[in-house]
Design an enzyme around this catalytic site. Structure first.
Site, short mmCIF file in Angstrom:
data_model
loop_
_atom_site.label_atom_id
_atom_site.label_comp_id
_atom_site.label_asym_id
_atom_site.label_seq_id
_atom_site.Cartn_x
_atom_site.Cartn_y
_atom_site.Cartn_z
N ARG A 181 1.43 75.46 122.75
CA ARG A 181 2.54 76.38 123.04
C ARG A 181 2.14 77.83 122.76
NH1 ARG A 181 8.37 74.87 120.56
NH2 ARG A 181 7.76 76.09 118.76
N LYS A 196 -5.69 78.50 112.70
CA LYS A 196 -5.80 77.82 111.41
C LYS A 196 -4.73 76.73 111.38
CE LYS A 196 -4.01 77.94 107.40
NZ LYS A 196 -4.07 76.49 107.16
N GLU A 199 -3.51 72.17 106.75
CA GLU A 199 -4.49 71.35 106.01
C GLU A 199 -4.17 69.85 106.14
OE1 GLU A 199 -2.78 73.87 104.79
OE2 GLU A 199 -1.18 72.99 103.58
N GLY A 252 6.01 77.70 110.82
CA GLY A 252 5.99 77.06 109.51
C GLY A 252 7.23 77.43 108.72
N SER A 253 7.09 77.36 107.43
CA SER A 253 8.25 77.58 106.57
C SER A 253 8.65 79.06 106.55
CB SER A 253 7.92 77.13 105.15
OG SER A 253 6.89 77.94 104.63
N GLU A 274 7.98 81.53 114.10
CA GLU A 274 8.93 80.41 114.30
C GLU A 274 9.10 79.75 112.95
OE1 GLU A 274 10.45 79.94 116.96
OE2 GLU A 274 9.23 80.87 118.50
N GLU A 407 17.32 73.07 104.25
CA GLU A 407 16.69 72.31 105.34
C GLU A 407 16.12 71.02 104.73
OE1 GLU A 407 13.38 74.26 107.24
OE2 GLU A 407 13.81 73.30 109.15
P1 ADP Z 1 4.92 73.37 105.97
O1 ADP Z 1 5.98 73.18 104.97
O2 ADP Z 1 5.24 73.01 107.35
O3 ADP Z 1 3.56 72.95 105.50
P2 ADP Z 1 4.04 75.99 105.50
O4 ADP Z 1 4.72 77.23 105.88
O5 ADP Z 1 3.87 75.71 104.07
O6 ADP Z 1 4.88 74.89 106.20
O7 ADP Z 1 2.64 75.89 106.22
C1 ADP Z 1 2.46 76.20 107.57
C2 ADP Z 1 1.08 76.72 107.78
O8 ADP Z 1 0.92 77.91 106.99
C3 ADP Z 1 -0.04 75.78 107.35
O9 ADP Z 1 -1.10 75.92 108.26
C4 ADP Z 1 -0.43 76.32 105.98
O10 ADP Z 1 -1.75 76.03 105.60
C5 ADP Z 1 -0.27 77.79 106.23
N1 ADP Z 1 -0.13 78.60 105.02
C6 ADP Z 1 0.50 78.31 103.88
N2 ADP Z 1 0.44 79.34 103.00
C7 ADP Z 1 -0.26 80.31 103.62
C8 ADP Z 1 -0.68 81.64 103.27
N3 ADP Z 1 -0.37 82.17 102.10
N4 ADP Z 1 -1.37 82.35 104.19
C9 ADP Z 1 -1.67 81.81 105.38
N5 ADP Z 1 -1.31 80.58 105.78
C10 ADP Z 1 -0.62 79.84 104.91
#
Ligand code: ADP
Length: 508
Positions: A181, A196, A199, A252-253, A274, A407
Site C-alpha cells: 500500500r 523497516k 521485528e 503503527g501505534s 496511519e 484500543e
Molecule cells: P505495534 O504495536 O503494531 O508493534 P508499534 O508502533 O510499536 O506498533 O510498531 C510499529 C513499527 O514501528 C514497527 O516496525 C516497530 O519496530 C517500529 N518502531 C517502534 N518504535 C520505534 C522507534 N522508536 N523508531 C522507529 N520505529 C519504531
C-alpha cells in the site's frame, strides 16, 4: 464462516503443501540490490506466534545499516525519478504478476510469522497485491494542471514531482499489505524507499523485496532493513532525520507515531501516519440483526481483532440490545474457531506475541473486576498455545474501565447500550481517535446524518469491512495524517511545483 472474503476451499493435502512453501524465506536484508548481513553481523530470531518457536533469523541492523540503505535509495532516486510513468507502471505490474504467481508461498510465510489463519493470509495477499495492480494503473495518471493566469503574457504551470526517499516503517498485523500500500504508491510517484518492517514480521517484507527483484525493480529503489526492537529507535532516528529522506510513511501505534512525527519535525519532513483507531460499531433498531452480527464478526475477529480499523466499541440501541447480544454470542460460539493458522477450519489465530496477549487479558480482567459481565470467552486458550485468547463478548462495560476507551487489539467485543441517535454520536465521537466507524441502519436520512456527523476518516454504512485500493484510507485527529490507496495515496508522495513562465509577449 470465512473471516476474509476469499475463496479458500482447501483440503488437507493442500495445507500440507502450503506448509512446505517456505522456500522463499530469506535470512538477509536487502540494500542496493544486494542481500546483506548487518555490519555488526548480529541477528535476531523470528518466532511463530502459534508455537513461539523460531522460524528464521534476520540481521539485527542499526543506524549504520540504516544510513547505508538511505544512501542507496537516494542514489537510485536520481534515476528512478526520471523514468516515465509508463515504465514505472510496467515495473509495478510485473511485480504484481510475479507476486500473484507466488500467492500460496507468500501466504504460507504470512501465516508462519503473523500467526493468522491461512484463509486470512490468502485474503491479505489478495488485498495487498491489489494495491500493486492499482498503483500500476495510477502511475500513468499523475498529472499536473495549467490554471488561468491573472497576468497577460504569463503562464502558470503546476506539476507534481516525486519527493525523494521515503522511509517506510510498518507493523506486524498486515505485513504484506502495509508494504504494498505504501511502496506501490511511492514507486508510482517516482520515489524510492527504505522499508523497516516490524521485528515480529520481517520475513514477508524480505519475500516482497525478493519478488520485486525478480520483477526487475532496479537496485536501490526498494531497500529492506531488519532490526530488533532494541535497535528500532536508532534506526528510526536515521529514517526520520537523514537529510536524504523526504518523507516518513508509518503505520503503527499512536505512541510510536508521535515519536516519529517529532523526529521528522526537525527536518520539516513530510509525514504520512496511519495510527491507532477506536472504531465505534453503531447498531440502530432498523438494522437487520442477523446480517449485522455477521458483519460484526468480520469487523471484530478478523486477524484476531488485531486491526486498527477493527470494531472496538459496539454501541447498540436499547430496543435491540438484548437480541443483538444473544445473536452475537451464539454466532461467536458457532463460527469462531480458534487454532494455529495452518489448522484447517481455524479462523481465529493467536495474538502476535506474549506481550499483546497479556495486554488483552489484563483489559478483560480489569473490566470484569469492576463489574463487566462475560457472555462468552474471557480467558486464555492455552490448549492451542501461550498466545491464544478466546473469542470474547463483554457487556456491562462502564466508562471507568480501561477497555471502554482503549484500543483492544484482540478478539474481545465490548457491547454498550444507547438510547438516542444523539447519544450514540456523542459516545462515538468522544475519543481522540478518528479512523474507521461502522453504522447499521435502514433509515436513509439517519445514514446520511451519521456519515456527516461521525468524526472519523472512514464511515462504513451497513458493512463491516471497508478497505480496498480504490478508496482513500486514513484517519483524523490522533489517528493520523494523510491517506493511503486511491489517487490521494499517490499524491502523498509528490510535491507540488509551481512554475511561472513570464515574458511571453512578442518581442520580449
Ligand atoms: P505495534 O504495536 O503494531 O508493534 P508499534 O508502533 O510499536 O506498533 O510498531 C510499529 C513499527 O514501528 C514497527 O516496525 C516497530 O519496530 C517500529 N518502531 C517502534 N518504535 C520505534 C522507534 N522508536 N523508531 C522507529 N520505529 C519504531
Amino acid at each position: 464462516m470465512e473471516l476474509i472474503r476469499v475463496n479458500t476451499s482447501m483440503n488437507l493435502n493442500k495445507f500440507l503443501i502450503l506448509n512446505r512453501r517456505l522456500h522463499l524465506l530469506k535470512s538477509k536484508a536487502y540494500i542496493n540490490g544486494d542481500w546483506v548481513n548487518a555490519q555488526s553481523n548480529k541477528t535476531f530470531s523470528v518466532l511463530d506466534p502459534s508455537t513461539d518457536k523460531p522460524i528464521g533469523t534476520v540481521p539485527d541492523m542499526d543506524a549504520t545499516d540504516a544510513k547505508r540503505a538511505v544512501d542507496a535509495a537516494a542514489e537510485a532516486f536520481k534515476t528512478w525519478r526520471n523514468t516515465t510513468a509508463k515504465e514505472r507502471s510496467y515495473v509495478l505490474r510485473r511485480w504484481f504478476g510475479i507476486c500473484k504467481e507466488n500467492r500460496d508461498n507468500v501466504a504460507a510465510i504470512l501465516t508462519a510469522e503473523a500467526g493468522k489463519p491461512l484463509s486470512e493470509s490468502l485474503g491479505e495477499f489478495d488485498y495487498g497485491n491489489a494495491f500493486l495492480e492499482f498503483f500500476a494503473d495510477t502511475a500513468r495518471h499523475i498529472n499536473g494542471e495549467i490554471v488561468s493566469s491573472p497576468w497577460p503574457n504569463k503562464q502558470i504551470l503546476i506539476t507534481r514531482q516525486p519527493l525523494g526517499v521515503v522511509s517506510v516503517i510498518t507493523p506486524w498485523n498486515f505485513p504484506y499489505a502495509m508494504i504494498t500500500r505504501k511502496v506501490g504508491a511511492l514507486m508510482a510517484a517516482g520515489c524510492t524507499c527504505v522499508i523497516k518492517p516490524s521485528e515480529d514480521t520481517p520475513l514477508t517484507a524480505l519475500v516482497a523485496a525478493q519478488l520485486a527483484e525478480q520483477a526487475g525493480v532496479p537496485k536501490g529503489v526498494i531497500n529492506v532493513i531488519t532490526s530488533s526492537r532494541e535497535n528500532a529507535a536508532a534506526v528510526g532516528k536515521v529514517m526520520c532525520q537523514d537529510p536524504n529522506v523526504g518523507c516518513v510513511s508509518f503505520t503503527g501505534s499512536t505512541f510510536v507515531g508521535k515519536i516519529l512525527y517529532g523526529l521528522a519535525a526537525s527536518g520539516v519532513k513530510r509525514v504520512a501516519l496511519e495510527l491507532g483507531g477506536n472504531a465505534p460499531f453503531i447498531v440502530f433498531p432498523s438494522a437487520d440483526l442477523e446480517y449485522t452480527v455477521d458483519q460484526a464478526l468480520l469487523a471484530k475477529f478478523r486477524n484476531a481483532g488485531q486491526a486498527c480499523v477493527g470494531a472496538n466499541r459496539f454501541l447498540i440501541h436499547k430496543d435491540v440490545f438484548d437480541e443483538f447480544v444473544t445473536i452475537f454470542k451464539n454466532k461467536i460460539s458457532a463460527k469462531i474457531k480458534l487454532g494455529p493458522g495452518t489448522n484447517p477450519g481455524a479462523n481465529c489465530g493467536p495474538l502476535i506475541n506474549a506481550t499483546q496477549a497479556k495486554m488483552v487479558a489484563s483489559l478483560v480482567d480489569e473490566a470484569v473486576s469492576k463489574g463487566a459481565k462475560v457472555e462468552i470467552g474471557g480467558k486464555y486458550a492455552k490448549q492451542f498455545g501461550t498466545n491464544f485468547y478466546e473469542a470474547t463478548l463483554l457487556v456491562g462495560v462502564k466508562p471507568d474501565m480501561k477497555i471502554y476507551s482503549q484500543e483492544i487489539f484482540g478478539p474481545v467485543a465490548v457491547c454498550s447500550k444507547f438510547n438516542t441517535e444523539d447519544e450514540a454520536l456523542q459516545i462515538a465521537n468522544n475519543t481522540r481517535s478518528g479512523l474507521a466507524s461502522y453504522v447499521f441502519t435502514k433509515d436513509l436520512g439517519q445514514a446520511f446524518r451519521m456519515s456527516r456527523e461521525l468524526e472519523f476518516g472512514m464511515v462504513a454504512i451497513n458493512d463491516g469491512i471497508l478497505s480496498a485500493p480504490e478508496p482513500p484510507f486514513g484517519g483524523i485527529k490522533e489517528s493520523g495524517i494523510g491517506r493511503e490507496g486511491s489517487r490521494h495515496g499517490v499524491e502523498e508522495y509528490t510535491d507540488i511545483k509551481y512554475t511561472l513562465f513570464s515574458g511571453l509577449a512578442k518581442g520580449m
